[in-house]
Design a protein around this motif. Structure first.
Motif, PDB file in Angstrom:
ATOM      1  N   ARG A  56      50.107  -1.473  -2.753  1.00 62.40           N
ATOM      2  CA  ARG A  56      49.394  -2.691  -3.141  1.00 62.40           C
ATOM      3  C   ARG A  56      49.924  -3.170  -4.482  1.00 62.40           C
ATOM      4  NH1 ARG A  56      43.438  -0.305  -4.802  1.00 62.40           N
ATOM      5  NH2 ARG A  56      44.254   1.472  -5.939  1.00 62.40           N
ATOM      6  N   SER A  57      49.685  -4.416  -4.763  1.00 63.99           N
ATOM      7  CA  SER A  57      50.163  -5.000  -6.010  1.00 63.99           C
ATOM      8  C   SER A  57      49.304  -4.516  -7.175  1.00 63.99           C
ATOM      9  CB  SER A  57      50.102  -6.527  -5.936  1.00 63.99           C
ATOM     10  OG  SER A  57      48.757  -6.964  -5.915  1.00 63.99           O
ATOM     11  N   TYR A  70      47.863  -6.406  -9.251  1.00 62.59           N
ATOM     12  CA  TYR A  70      46.677  -7.280  -9.240  1.00 62.59           C
ATOM     13  C   TYR A  70      45.569  -6.681  -8.380  1.00 62.59           C
ATOM     14  CZ  TYR A  70      43.795 -11.392  -8.294  1.00 62.59           C
ATOM     15  OH  TYR A  70      42.747 -12.268  -8.170  1.00 62.59           O
ATOM     16  N   LYS A 110      50.188 -12.243  -8.614  1.00 60.17           N
ATOM     17  CA  LYS A 110      49.302 -11.458  -7.755  1.00 60.17           C
ATOM     18  C   LYS A 110      50.016 -10.518  -6.782  1.00 60.17           C
ATOM     19  CE  LYS A 110      45.508 -14.729  -7.992  1.00 60.17           C
ATOM     20  NZ  LYS A 110      46.010 -15.666  -8.960  1.00 60.17           N
ATOM     21  N   GLN A 111      51.218 -10.823  -6.392  1.00 62.90           N
ATOM     22  CA  GLN A 111      51.920  -9.988  -5.409  1.00 62.90           C
ATOM     23  C   GLN A 111      52.862  -8.968  -6.050  1.00 62.90           C
ATOM     24  OE1 GLN A 111      50.883 -10.251  -2.289  1.00 62.90           O
ATOM     25  NE2 GLN A 111      49.533 -11.863  -3.017  1.00 62.90           N
ATOM     26  N   SER A 112      52.977  -8.990  -7.357  1.00 65.63           N
ATOM     27  CA  SER A 112      53.990  -8.180  -8.025  1.00 65.63           C
ATOM     28  C   SER A 112      53.657  -6.692  -8.074  1.00 65.63           C
ATOM     29  CB  SER A 112      54.211  -8.684  -9.449  1.00 65.63           C
ATOM     30  OG  SER A 112      55.251  -7.944 -10.053  1.00 65.63           O
ATOM     31  N   GLU A 113      54.688  -5.901  -7.832  1.00 67.11           N
ATOM     32  CA  GLU A 113      54.650  -4.451  -8.015  1.00 67.11           C
ATOM     33  C   GLU A 113      55.671  -4.057  -9.084  1.00 67.11           C
ATOM     34  OE1 GLU A 113      55.206  -2.370  -4.296  1.00 67.11           O
ATOM     35  OE2 GLU A 113      54.030  -3.863  -3.220  1.00 67.11           O
TER      36      GLU A 113
END
Length: 73
Positions: A3-4, A6, A36-39
């Motif tokens: 999961r990200s 966020y 929001k999608q960043s890892e």
């Protein structure tokens, strides 16, 4: 499933605004421009350093990122 950051930080929200983690998580949840999608550590860190004023210390972010990576394996 990965999961990200966020999605991880949203699990840290709470009503105690004196708690720096809960306050940070609350601000992130209200930030419509947050990645929001960043890892990716550098993408999130750069965003926080360049575009926000709600994080008092990047040390807090570093500690939270470490917990995020531990929980996101």
């Amino acid at each position: 499933m990965r999961r990200s950051f966020y999605h991880y930080i949203l699990t840290q929200r709470g009503s105690n605004q004196k708690d720096p983690v809960e306050a940070f998580a609350d601000h992130v949840s209200q930030d419509i421009m947050f990645p929001k999608q960043s890892e990716n550590y550098h993408e999130v860190a750069d965003y926080l350093e360049m575009n926000t004023n709600y994080i008092k210390s990047m040390d807090l972010f570093d500690r939270l990122w470490e917990k995020y990576t531990e929980n996101n394996q």
